[in-house]
Write a protein that holds these residues in place. Structure first.
Motif, PDB file in Angstrom:
ATOM      1  N   LEU A  28       0.812  -1.214   0.000  1.00 31.30           N
ATOM      2  CA  LEU A  28       0.000   0.000   0.000  1.00 31.30           C
ATOM      3  C   LEU A  28       0.848   1.268   0.000  1.00 31.30           C
ATOM      4  O   LEU A  28       0.518   2.258  -0.652  1.00 31.30           O
ATOM      5  N   LEU A  29       1.971   1.226   0.743  1.00 33.61           N
ATOM      6  CA  LEU A  29       2.735   2.445   0.991  1.00 33.61           C
ATOM      7  C   LEU A  29       4.048   2.531   0.217  1.00 33.61           C
ATOM      8  O   LEU A  29       4.601   3.631   0.069  1.00 33.61           O
ATOM      9  N   ASP A  30       4.565   1.391  -0.259  1.00 32.75           N
ATOM     10  CA  ASP A  30       5.926   1.399  -0.795  1.00 32.75           C
ATOM     11  C   ASP A  30       6.013   0.913  -2.243  1.00 32.75           C
ATOM     12  O   ASP A  30       7.094   0.776  -2.785  1.00 32.75           O
ATOM     13  N   SER A  31       4.881   0.646  -2.878  1.00 27.97           N
ATOM     14  CA  SER A  31       4.946   0.115  -4.241  1.00 27.97           C
ATOM     15  C   SER A  31       4.906   1.234  -5.274  1.00 27.97           C
ATOM     16  O   SER A  31       4.515   2.368  -4.982  1.00 27.97           O
ATOM     17  N   ARG A  32       5.315   0.898  -6.479  1.00 24.75           N
ATOM     18  CA  ARG A  32       5.334   1.835  -7.596  1.00 24.75           C
ATOM     19  C   ARG A  32       5.127   1.048  -8.890  1.00 24.75           C
ATOM     20  O   ARG A  32       5.122  -0.190  -8.883  1.00 24.75           O
ATOM     21  N   ARG A  33       4.947   1.777  -9.968  1.00 26.75           N
ATOM     22  CA  ARG A  33       4.827   1.103 -11.248  1.00 26.75           C
ATOM     23  C   ARG A  33       6.104   0.351 -11.584  1.00 26.75           C
ATOM     24  O   ARG A  33       7.191   0.731 -11.150  1.00 26.75           O
ATOM     25  N   MET A  34       5.953  -0.707 -12.381  1.00 26.70           N
ATOM     26  CA  MET A  34       7.139  -1.419 -12.850  1.00 26.70           C
ATOM     27  C   MET A  34       8.024  -0.460 -13.640  1.00 26.70           C
ATOM     28  O   MET A  34       7.522   0.458 -14.309  1.00 26.70           O
ATOM     29  N   PRO A  35       9.339  -0.633 -13.556  1.00 22.42           N
ATOM     30  CA  PRO A  35      10.241   0.289 -14.255  1.00 22.42           C
ATOM     31  C   PRO A  35      10.129   0.184 -15.773  1.00 22.42           C
ATOM     32  O   PRO A  35       9.711  -0.849 -16.316  1.00 22.42           O
ATOM     33  N   ARG A  36      10.511   1.250 -16.446  1.00 23.64           N
ATOM     34  CA  ARG A  36      10.566   1.216 -17.905  1.00 23.64           C
ATOM     35  C   ARG A  36      11.569   0.149 -18.346  1.00 23.64           C
ATOM     36  O   ARG A  36      12.570  -0.091 -17.679  1.00 23.64           O
ATOM     37  N   HIS A  37      11.315  -0.451 -19.490  1.00 19.31           N
ATOM     38  CA  HIS A  37      12.191  -1.518 -19.971  1.00 19.31           C
ATOM     39  C   HIS A  37      12.055  -1.630 -21.480  1.00 19.31           C
ATOM     40  O   HIS A  37      11.090  -1.133 -22.074  1.00 19.31           O
ATOM     41  N   LEU A 108      16.463   1.897 -13.428  1.00 22.07           N
ATOM     42  CA  LEU A 108      17.065   1.503 -12.156  1.00 22.07           C
ATOM     43  C   LEU A 108      16.076   1.096 -11.057  1.00 22.07           C
ATOM     44  O   LEU A 108      16.372   0.186 -10.278  1.00 22.07           O
ATOM     45  N   PRO A 109      14.917   1.718 -10.907  1.00 23.53           N
ATOM     46  CA  PRO A 109      14.043   1.345  -9.788  1.00 23.53           C
ATOM     47  C   PRO A 109      13.577  -0.098  -9.864  1.00 23.53           C
ATOM     48  O   PRO A 109      13.568  -0.726 -10.920  1.00 23.53           O
ATOM     49  N   GLY A 110      13.184  -0.635  -8.704  1.00 25.63           N
ATOM     50  CA  GLY A 110      12.558  -1.953  -8.673  1.00 25.63           C
ATOM     51  C   GLY A 110      13.432  -3.085  -8.186  1.00 25.63           C
ATOM     52  O   GLY A 110      12.948  -4.190  -7.969  1.00 25.63           O
ATOM     53  N   TYR A 111      14.740  -2.850  -8.038  1.00 27.22           N
ATOM     54  CA  TYR A 111      15.654  -3.882  -7.557  1.00 27.22           C
ATOM     55  C   TYR A 111      15.627  -5.114  -8.474  1.00 27.22           C
ATOM     56  O   TYR A 111      14.947  -5.145  -9.497  1.00 27.22           O
ATOM     57  N   ASP A 112      16.364  -6.146  -8.077  1.00 23.30           N
ATOM     58  CA  ASP A 112      16.528  -7.309  -8.944  1.00 23.30           C
ATOM     59  C   ASP A 112      15.219  -8.051  -9.182  1.00 23.30           C
ATOM     60  O   ASP A 112      15.050  -8.683 -10.224  1.00 23.30           O
TER      61      ASP A 112
END
Length: 281
Positions: A28-37, A108-112
């Protein structure tokens, strides 16, 4: 520290109710859209399966450790599909495209874990049910005979090490899938509600990495070559030299970074030098 257990068949451990609430709050508080790719050189149907290699390249440049890894992976006689996390595809080192067979970029966002979702999704689309070796560049190596450790794997999903920290789980820096089927993707998709990813490292660990093995085990057999039952332990950090002596083909890069206080820098560098690995600066 508990002793390392060899060839451990995964046994799920129930997550605490408080953690379930923490994971829900994280989404709820820490998610975001998937990174561009983007696909720079798409994968294809491979009868030999794939090696899926995820790299974090904040400046786009390959390091000597990456060249070492790519050279050793080439010896496994499978095509290599890489996903590089970088600010832009235009900054990627041209040498990367020359050393792999298929190449993808993500922001870069989203980690591995976001890279895992995107890259395995591409491989499943182009080469469904193929064997896949998945790894990231959080480790130095491989050393020794990685193929021997993964050959004739007794489980559908095989990890090198597993930990009881947070909950029993395979550590995700290196996983081997006997077949990249729909069950794998279903388990992975369930970690990305509404197609969103996590912003912070701790939420990735709590909400994705440590839950993936439990979800995979609902439909597939899961196990690891080494398991540390200590709920406060991490085999890759607590026993890196013991693992190397037993044939573990990697050592964590964080032993010269975030966890440099765990072991002496000299001991880590000596271990790398014994295996012909370039020493970190």
């Amino acid at each position: 520290m508990a002793r390392l257990e060899r060839d451990w068949a995964f046994v799920p451990s129930p997550p605490a109710a408080r953690r379930r609430l923490r994971v829900a709050a994280g989404w709820l508080l820490d998610s975001r859209r998937m990174p561009r790719h983007a696909a720079l050189a798409p994968a294809w149907r491979s009868a030999h399966g794939w090696i899926a290699y995820v790299l974090y390249l904040p400046d786009g440049r390959l390091q000597p450790a990456h060249h070492f890894t790519l050279q050793r992976l080439r010896a496994l006689n499978r095509p290599i599909c890489a996903m590089a996390s970088a600010p832009s595809p235009t900054v990627l080192d041209p040498a990367l495209g020359m050393q792999v067979d298929a190449l993808y970029w993500k922001a870069l966002p989203g980690y591995d874990f976001s890279a895992y979702r995107l890259l395995l999704g591409e491989l499943h689309r182009h080469s469904p049910d193929s064997p896949v070796l998945l790894l990231n560049d959080s480790v130095w190596g491989p050393f020794g005979d990685l193929a021997a450790l993964l050959r004739d794997q007794p489980w559908d999903v095989t990890g090198l090490t597993a930990s009881a920290r947070v909950e029993n789980h395979l550590q995700s820096y290196c996983l081997s899938f006997r077949a990249l089927g729909g069950e794998v993707m279903q388990a992975l998709d369930g970690l990305f509600p509404a197609g969103r990813c996590m912003r912070s490292r701790i939420e990735v660990i709590l909400g994705q990495e440590t839950r993936w093995s439990r979800r995979l085990a609902q439909q597939l057999s899961v196990g690891s070559r080494w398991f540390l039952a200590d709920p406060q332990g991490d085999p890759t950090l607590d026993a890196p030299f013991e693992l190397l002596a037993q044939g573990m083909p990697f050592i964590k890069r964080s032993l010269r970074g975030r966890y440099a206080d765990r072991h002496s820098s000299q001991a880590v560098c000596e271990a790398l030098a014994r295996h012909g690995h370039p020493l970190p600066v």
